[in-house]
Design an enzyme around this catalytic site. Structure first.
Site, mmCIF file in Angstrom:
data_model
loop_
_atom_site.group_PDB
_atom_site.id
_atom_site.type_symbol
_atom_site.label_atom_id
_atom_site.label_comp_id
_atom_site.label_asym_id
_atom_site.label_seq_id
_atom_site.Cartn_x
_atom_site.Cartn_y
_atom_site.Cartn_z
ATOM 1 N N ARG A 1 0.872 -1.174 0.000
ATOM 2 C CA ARG A 1 0.000 0.000 0.000
ATOM 3 C C ARG A 1 0.905 1.219 0.000
ATOM 4 O O ARG A 1 1.593 1.488 0.985
ATOM 5 C CB ARG A 1 -0.869 -0.021 1.261
ATOM 6 C CG ARG A 1 -1.731 1.208 1.449
ATOM 7 C CD ARG A 1 -2.997 1.101 0.640
ATOM 8 N NE ARG A 1 -3.937 2.155 0.997
ATOM 9 C CZ ARG A 1 -4.567 2.896 0.092
ATOM 10 N NH1 ARG A 1 -4.323 2.713 -1.196
ATOM 11 N NH2 ARG A 1 -5.429 3.817 0.462
ATOM 12 N N GLU B 1 0.711 4.578 0.180
ATOM 13 C CA GLU B 1 0.679 5.654 1.173
ATOM 14 C C GLU B 1 1.349 5.237 2.473
ATOM 15 O O GLU B 1 1.923 6.056 3.162
ATOM 16 C CB GLU B 1 -0.762 6.058 1.516
ATOM 17 C CG GLU B 1 -1.420 6.936 0.498
ATOM 18 C CD GLU B 1 -2.303 6.146 -0.447
ATOM 19 O OE1 GLU B 1 -3.530 6.266 -0.340
ATOM 20 O OE2 GLU B 1 -1.761 5.400 -1.283
ATOM 21 N N ASP B 2 1.259 3.969 2.819
ATOM 22 C CA ASP B 2 1.807 3.495 4.088
ATOM 23 C C ASP B 2 3.314 3.269 4.035
ATOM 24 O O ASP B 2 4.011 3.489 5.008
ATOM 25 C CB ASP B 2 1.189 2.137 4.469
ATOM 26 C CG ASP B 2 -0.278 2.258 4.825
ATOM 27 O OD1 ASP B 2 -0.807 3.383 4.808
ATOM 28 O OD2 ASP B 2 -0.882 1.222 5.123
ATOM 29 N N ARG C 1 5.549 3.418 0.788
ATOM 30 C CA ARG C 1 6.345 3.693 -0.415
ATOM 31 C C ARG C 1 7.673 4.378 -0.090
ATOM 32 O O ARG C 1 8.708 4.031 -0.619
ATOM 33 C CB ARG C 1 5.559 4.562 -1.402
ATOM 34 C CG ARG C 1 6.383 4.961 -2.626
ATOM 35 C CD ARG C 1 5.668 5.879 -3.576
ATOM 36 N NE ARG C 1 4.618 5.177 -4.288
ATOM 37 C CZ ARG C 1 3.318 5.349 -4.082
ATOM 38 N NH1 ARG C 1 2.907 6.191 -3.174
ATOM 39 N NH2 ARG C 1 2.438 4.683 -4.776
ATOM 40 N N GLU D 1 -4.772 -7.653 -5.954
ATOM 41 C CA GLU D 1 -3.416 -8.182 -6.170
ATOM 42 C C GLU D 1 -3.200 -9.420 -5.317
ATOM 43 O O GLU D 1 -2.668 -10.425 -5.772
ATOM 44 C CB GLU D 1 -2.370 -7.139 -5.738
ATOM 45 C CG GLU D 1 -1.874 -6.249 -6.837
ATOM 46 C CD GLU D 1 -0.804 -5.258 -6.356
ATOM 47 O OE1 GLU D 1 -0.564 -4.320 -7.100
ATOM 48 O OE2 GLU D 1 -0.224 -5.415 -5.264
#
Length: 158
Positions: free
Chosen positions: A18, A20-21, A23, A84
């Site tokens: 994810r 936003e958490d 990257r 995914e």
């Protein structure tokens, strides 16, 4: 039928995460560490995502020998991530792909049972999709299955 990509791996590792958490911290460090070891790694850092995972992403998952799933607090609020995940577990069944869950600041039992802050993220998504019980069930089963695999807590990335 198993597709030909099974014998023709393009990537060693596919990373599901994810953005936003994770990257800018964990995932980028993981990617760098793998690249330094000459491990061909697919990481999707496109910012503009629609609702459905793209064909090229599906192909990248199929063309990978190993999938690493970075479970973070917001993972379950993303339809994209959950789709995914379902695809990755299909590849595990079909091509015996190796799947490694990483629990990034979340407890495996919260992922397995959709509880705690991880469960809160899932509940928000569930609210939006309550009429789509089939999809919700497939996501719940995928979360339960993936979180039951042996994985890693706070991976030591140098």
């Amino acid at each position: 039928m198993a597709s030909s990509s099974r014998n023709n791996k393009k990537y060693d590792v596919f990373v599901s995460f994810r953005g936003e958490d994770t990257r800018d911290n964990f995932t980028s460090h993981l990617y760098s560490a793998l690249s330094r070891q000459n491990i061909q790694t697919f990481i999707d850092d496109q910012l503009n995502r629609g609702d459905e995972i793209s064909e090229s992403l599906v192909n990248a998952i199929e063309a990978s020998a190993i999938s690493v799933i970075v479970f973070s607090e917001g993972y379950a609020s993303s339809r994209w991530c959950l789709d995914e995940l379902v695809k990755i577990l299909d590849c595990k069944k079909e091509y015996a792909q190796i799947v490694i869950p990483v629990f990034y600041r979340v407890d495996p039992s919260d992922v397995r049972n959709q509880t705690g802050s991880f469960g809160d993220s899932f509940s928000k998504l569930e609210e939006k999709l309550k009429e789509n019980t089939e999809k919700l069930r497939s996501w719940r089963n995928a979360l339960k299955e993936a979180a039951s695999l042996s994985g890693f807590h706070s991976l030591n990335i140098r």
